[in-house]
Design a protein around this motif. Structure first.
Motif, PDB file in Angstrom:
ATOM      1  N   HIS A  24      45.758  14.267  15.068  1.00 59.02           N
ATOM      2  CA  HIS A  24      46.723  13.277  15.562  1.00 59.02           C
ATOM      3  C   HIS A  24      46.091  11.890  15.590  1.00 59.02           C
ATOM      4  O   HIS A  24      46.678  10.915  15.140  1.00 59.02           O
ATOM      5  CB  HIS A  24      47.215  13.650  16.960  1.00 59.02           C
ATOM      6  N   ARG A  25      44.889  11.796  16.157  1.00 58.88           N
ATOM      7  CA  ARG A  25      44.214  10.506  16.287  1.00 58.88           C
ATOM      8  C   ARG A  25      43.911   9.920  14.910  1.00 58.88           C
ATOM      9  O   ARG A  25      44.054   8.724  14.674  1.00 58.88           O
ATOM     10  CB  ARG A  25      42.904  10.695  17.072  1.00 58.88           C
ATOM     11  N   THR A  28      47.164   8.583  13.387  1.00 61.35           N
ATOM     12  CA  THR A  28      47.589   7.397  14.132  1.00 61.35           C
ATOM     13  C   THR A  28      46.714   6.200  13.798  1.00 61.35           C
ATOM     14  O   THR A  28      47.214   5.087  13.611  1.00 61.35           O
ATOM     15  CB  THR A  28      47.547   7.670  15.650  1.00 61.35           C
ATOM     16  N   ASP A  29      45.422   6.391  13.696  1.00 67.75           N
ATOM     17  CA  ASP A  29      44.491   5.286  13.469  1.00 67.75           C
ATOM     18  C   ASP A  29      44.353   4.882  12.007  1.00 67.75           C
ATOM     19  O   ASP A  29      43.729   3.866  11.712  1.00 67.75           O
ATOM     20  CB  ASP A  29      43.108   5.633  14.020  1.00 67.75           C
ATOM     21  N   SER A  30      44.916   5.652  11.084  1.00 70.88           N
ATOM     22  CA  SER A  30      44.798   5.332   9.660  1.00 70.88           C
ATOM     23  C   SER A  30      45.506   4.030   9.342  1.00 70.88           C
ATOM     24  O   SER A  30      46.586   3.748   9.853  1.00 70.88           O
ATOM     25  CB  SER A  30      45.411   6.436   8.791  1.00 70.88           C
ATOM     26  N   LYS A  34      49.815   6.198   5.739  1.00 65.68           N
ATOM     27  CA  LYS A  34      49.416   7.286   6.627  1.00 65.68           C
ATOM     28  C   LYS A  34      49.717   8.648   6.015  1.00 65.68           C
ATOM     29  O   LYS A  34      48.970   9.594   6.212  1.00 65.68           O
ATOM     30  CB  LYS A  34      50.113   7.154   7.977  1.00 65.68           C
ATOM     31  N   SER A  38      46.799  11.358   5.407  1.00 65.95           N
ATOM     32  CA  SER A  38      46.821  12.624   6.136  1.00 65.95           C
ATOM     33  C   SER A  38      46.991  13.834   5.228  1.00 65.95           C
ATOM     34  O   SER A  38      46.703  14.956   5.625  1.00 65.95           O
ATOM     35  CB  SER A  38      47.950  12.609   7.175  1.00 65.95           C
ATOM     36  N   GLU A  47      55.003  12.085  10.493  1.00 70.75           N
ATOM     37  CA  GLU A  47      55.472  11.445  11.721  1.00 70.75           C
ATOM     38  C   GLU A  47      55.185  12.299  12.949  1.00 70.75           C
ATOM     39  O   GLU A  47      55.009  11.782  14.043  1.00 70.75           O
ATOM     40  CB  GLU A  47      56.958  11.107  11.636  1.00 70.75           C
ATOM     41  N   TYR A  49      52.484  13.822  13.515  1.00 68.75           N
ATOM     42  CA  TYR A  49      51.098  13.532  13.888  1.00 68.75           C
ATOM     43  C   TYR A  49      50.855  12.071  14.223  1.00 68.75           C
ATOM     44  O   TYR A  49      49.846  11.728  14.795  1.00 68.75           O
ATOM     45  CB  TYR A  49      50.155  13.944  12.754  1.00 68.75           C
ATOM     46  N   ASN A  50      51.767  11.196  13.843  1.00 74.81           N
ATOM     47  CA  ASN A  50      51.587   9.768  14.055  1.00 74.81           C
ATOM     48  C   ASN A  50      52.091   9.392  15.443  1.00 74.81           C
ATOM     49  O   ASN A  50      53.253   9.591  15.765  1.00 74.81           O
ATOM     50  CB  ASN A  50      52.361   8.986  12.983  1.00 74.81           C
ATOM     51  N   HIS A  51      51.231   8.826  16.262  1.00 73.03           N
ATOM     52  CA  HIS A  51      51.609   8.449  17.620  1.00 73.03           C
ATOM     53  C   HIS A  51      51.562   6.938  17.832  1.00 73.03           C
ATOM     54  O   HIS A  51      51.346   6.469  18.959  1.00 73.03           O
ATOM     55  CB  HIS A  51      50.697   9.156  18.633  1.00 73.03           C
ATOM     56  N   ASP A  52      51.757   6.186  16.744  1.00 72.65           N
ATOM     57  CA  ASP A  52      51.827   4.730  16.881  1.00 72.65           C
ATOM     58  C   ASP A  52      52.993   4.365  17.785  1.00 72.65           C
ATOM     59  O   ASP A  52      54.054   4.986  17.730  1.00 72.65           O
ATOM     60  CB  ASP A  52      52.068   4.058  15.524  1.00 72.65           C
TER      61      ASP A  52
END
Length: 62
Positions: A24-25, A28-30, A34, A38, A47, A49-52
């Motif tokens: 997840h991190r 999000t940090d990529s 993304k 990933s 989406e 896994y993306n926590h932006d």
């Protein structure tokens, strides 16, 4: 692994995390694409896994 890290004093008990959280991190940090970074085949899974958090302008006081 988490038990060993806590026992060695690398992290505290309160700092424990699930190793899957690294996925997840990482997403999000990529920076950039993304989904490509990933390796997910669908945008929907990426989406997951993306926590932006969206950036929004504050409300006007007027």
């Amino acid at each position: 692994m988490m038990r060993n890290a806590v026992a060695a004093g690398v992290i505290t008990e309160q700092e424990r995390f699930g190793l899957h959280g690294l996925k997840h991190r990482g997403v999000t940090d990529s920076k950039g694409d993304k989904q490509e970074a990933s390796g997910h085949k669908t945008r929907a899974m990426m989406e997951h896994y993306n926590h932006d958090l969206p950036r929004v302008e504050p409300a006007d006081d007027n």
